[in-house]
Write a protein that holds these residues in place. Structure first.
Motif, short mmCIF file in Angstrom:
data_model
loop_
_atom_site.label_atom_id
_atom_site.label_comp_id
_atom_site.label_asym_id
_atom_site.label_seq_id
_atom_site.Cartn_x
_atom_site.Cartn_y
_atom_site.Cartn_z
N ALA A 252 0.78 -1.15 0.05
CA ALA A 252 -0.05 0.20 -0.05
C ALA A 252 0.76 1.21 -0.12
CB ALA A 252 -0.80 -0.04 1.10
N VAL A 253 1.82 1.44 0.85
CA VAL A 253 2.73 2.50 0.80
C VAL A 253 3.68 2.67 -0.48
CG1 VAL A 253 4.87 3.36 1.87
CG2 VAL A 253 3.11 2.28 3.46
N ASN A 254 4.04 1.58 -0.89
CA ASN A 254 4.64 1.90 -2.38
C ASN A 254 3.70 2.36 -3.43
OD1 ASN A 254 7.75 0.78 -2.58
ND2 ASN A 254 6.75 -0.45 -0.91
N GLY A 255 2.37 1.67 -3.33
CA GLY A 255 1.35 1.85 -4.16
C GLY A 255 1.14 3.33 -4.15
N ILE A 256 0.95 4.05 -3.01
CA ILE A 256 0.77 5.39 -2.87
C ILE A 256 1.70 6.17 -3.23
CG2 ILE A 256 0.30 7.18 -1.14
CD1 ILE A 256 -1.07 4.91 0.51
N VAL A 257 2.99 5.81 -3.05
CA VAL A 257 4.15 6.77 -3.33
C VAL A 257 4.15 6.79 -4.92
CG1 VAL A 257 6.50 6.84 -3.74
CG2 VAL A 257 5.42 6.43 -1.49
N TYR A 258 4.00 5.46 -5.71
CA TYR A 258 4.23 5.65 -7.24
C TYR A 258 2.90 6.33 -7.73
CZ TYR A 258 8.46 2.65 -7.17
OH TYR A 258 9.92 2.26 -7.11
N PHE B 62 4.60 -8.64 -4.46
CA PHE B 62 5.10 -7.25 -4.06
C PHE B 62 6.15 -6.60 -4.92
CE2 PHE B 62 6.52 -5.24 0.38
CZ PHE B 62 6.56 -4.05 -0.29
N HIS B 63 7.00 -7.65 -5.45
CA HIS B 63 8.01 -7.06 -6.73
C HIS B 63 7.07 -6.66 -7.90
CE1 HIS B 63 12.11 -7.87 -8.21
NE2 HIS B 63 11.80 -7.03 -8.63
N PHE B 64 6.12 -7.36 -8.24
CA PHE B 64 5.20 -7.02 -9.59
C PHE B 64 4.57 -5.71 -9.28
CE2 PHE B 64 0.95 -6.90 -11.36
CZ PHE B 64 1.32 -7.08 -12.61
N VAL B 65 4.35 -5.18 -8.16
CA VAL B 65 3.60 -3.73 -7.92
C VAL B 65 4.81 -2.77 -7.95
CG1 VAL B 65 2.55 -2.32 -6.09
CG2 VAL B 65 1.72 -4.84 -6.38
N ILE B 66 5.97 -3.18 -7.33
CA ILE B 66 6.84 -2.24 -7.48
C ILE B 66 7.41 -1.95 -8.80
CG2 ILE B 66 9.41 -1.79 -6.97
CD1 ILE B 66 7.44 -1.42 -4.43
N ASN B 67 7.43 -3.16 -9.59
CA ASN B 67 7.88 -2.92 -10.81
C ASN B 67 6.83 -2.11 -11.79
OD1 ASN B 67 10.23 -4.50 -10.93
ND2 ASN B 67 8.99 -6.31 -11.43
N ILE B 68 5.59 -2.02 -11.55
CA ILE B 68 4.67 -1.21 -12.18
C ILE B 68 5.03 0.15 -11.80
CG2 ILE B 68 2.19 -0.68 -12.32
CD1 ILE B 68 1.55 -3.41 -11.78
N GLY B 69 5.27 0.57 -10.61
CA GLY B 69 5.62 1.83 -10.32
C GLY B 69 7.01 2.35 -11.01
N MET B 70 7.84 1.37 -11.03
CA MET B 70 9.00 1.81 -11.58
C MET B 70 9.05 2.08 -13.24
SD MET B 70 11.84 -0.85 -9.74
CE MET B 70 13.22 -0.17 -10.47
N VAL B 71 8.00 1.48 -13.88
CA VAL B 71 7.70 1.85 -15.11
C VAL B 71 7.09 2.96 -15.42
CG1 VAL B 71 6.41 1.09 -17.33
CG2 VAL B 71 7.58 -0.60 -15.96
N TYR B 72 6.16 3.54 -14.61
CA TYR B 72 5.44 4.70 -14.76
C TYR B 72 6.12 5.87 -14.11
CZ TYR B 72 1.40 2.51 -16.91
OH TYR B 72 0.39 1.93 -17.76
N SER B 73 7.19 5.68 -13.40
CA SER B 73 8.05 6.50 -12.89
C SER B 73 9.13 7.03 -13.83
CB SER B 73 8.53 6.32 -11.52
OG SER B 73 9.31 5.10 -11.63
N GLY B 74 9.51 6.30 -14.87
CA GLY B 74 10.18 6.43 -15.75
C GLY B 74 11.62 5.92 -15.60
N LEU B 75 11.76 4.65 -14.79
CA LEU B 75 13.05 4.42 -13.98
C LEU B 75 13.31 3.32 -15.20
CD1 LEU B 75 12.79 3.95 -10.30
CD2 LEU B 75 14.43 5.72 -11.71
N ILE B 76 12.44 2.66 -16.03
CA ILE B 76 12.83 1.60 -16.76
C ILE B 76 12.69 1.90 -18.36
CG2 ILE B 76 11.92 -0.74 -17.54
CD1 ILE B 76 12.59 -0.69 -14.68
N ILE B 77 11.88 2.91 -18.82
CA ILE B 77 11.82 3.22 -20.09
C ILE B 77 11.67 4.72 -20.29
CG2 ILE B 77 9.34 2.67 -20.41
CD1 ILE B 77 10.13 1.76 -23.30
#
Length: 250
Positions: A130-136, A235-250
């Protein structure tokens, strides 16, 4: 401790494509196989990982020369983690070791003991998500609807493939195999730091890679407490979604 440091140096050297240092480290592990009977399986396990990782880097170097969309290159990069998986699985077969990777239904009854508090592992897992979801969500909110939609398929495929491969490798096979050779704390430290350093290969700076190592500790604790790899994959899957949309992946 020395063998773990050598392993970390190997990941960094291969990530930065330092060929001479990489060969020296691989040779060092090969020598350990013959001079240290007590830790032969440990040395072989880490060596097989590094060899698989070197093949991973070679395969990705080839893909970078291809004229294909960047999204496809990134997906192939994650699929090539299979070379590492093949290496450590082959090592288990060579030593006739049972392959264990916490492929069980999660047990949510075990508590996590913090310095001044005790929390149920399920709530620890859920609050973390939840915390990571809110941040992202702040990063996602900044995207226009068309961008979110255009990245959706790539985001889901990348996030799932990456989460499954990385968790099976690190919190699955590597963690369980290391627990046979060293203490649980040592196994968690090696897999978490190694997990973080592996991100050097995709261009992450060293400080961010070490921060990701802390996430590896959390994934490892959740895996050990639930005796299952599936909560850490989610947990890792949720973090990855946030990383994609935060611009860290692409």
């Amino acid at each position: 401790m020395a063998i773990a440091i050598l392993f970390f140096l190997g990941i960094a050297a291969i990530s930065y494509q330092l060929e001479v240092l990489s060969y020296l480290i691989l040779t060092g592990f090969a020598i350990l196989l013959f001079v240290n009977n007590k830790n032969r399986f440990l040395a072989s396990l880490l060596l097989s990982f590094l060899i698989g990782f070197a093949v991973f880097m070679i395969a990705n170097g080839f893909v970078e020369t291809m004229v294909v969309p960047q999204e496809l290159k990134i997906i192939l990069n994650r699929l090539f983690l299979g070379f590492i998986l093949i290496g450590i699985v082959f090592n288990h077969l060579l030593f006739k070791k049972k392959l264990v990777w916490y492929n069980r239904k999660p047990d949510w009854t075990n508590p996590i003991r913090l310095p001044f508090h005790q929390v149920n592992v399920f709530w620890f897992w859920l609050i973390g998500i939840a915390v990571n979801g809110i941040v992202y969500s702040f990063f996602i909110a900044r995207q226009d609807p068309e961008s979110i939609q255009s990245l959706l398929v790539f985001c889901l495929v990348f996030s799932l493939v990456n989460a499954v491969f990385e968790e099976v490798i690190w919190r699955g096979i590597m963690l369980s195999a290391l627990e046979e050779c060293v203490t649980t704390g040592y196994a968690v430290a090696v897999t978490s730091i190694g997990f973080g350093l592996l991100h050097l290969a995709i261009g992450f700076p060293i400080l961010l890679s070490l921060l990701i190592a802390l996430a590896g500790v959390i994934y490892a604790v959740i895996t050990l407490k639930t005796n299952s790899i599936y909560p850490s994959i989610v947990f890792h899957f949720v973090i990855n979604i946030g990383m994609v949309y935060s611009g860290l992946i692409i």
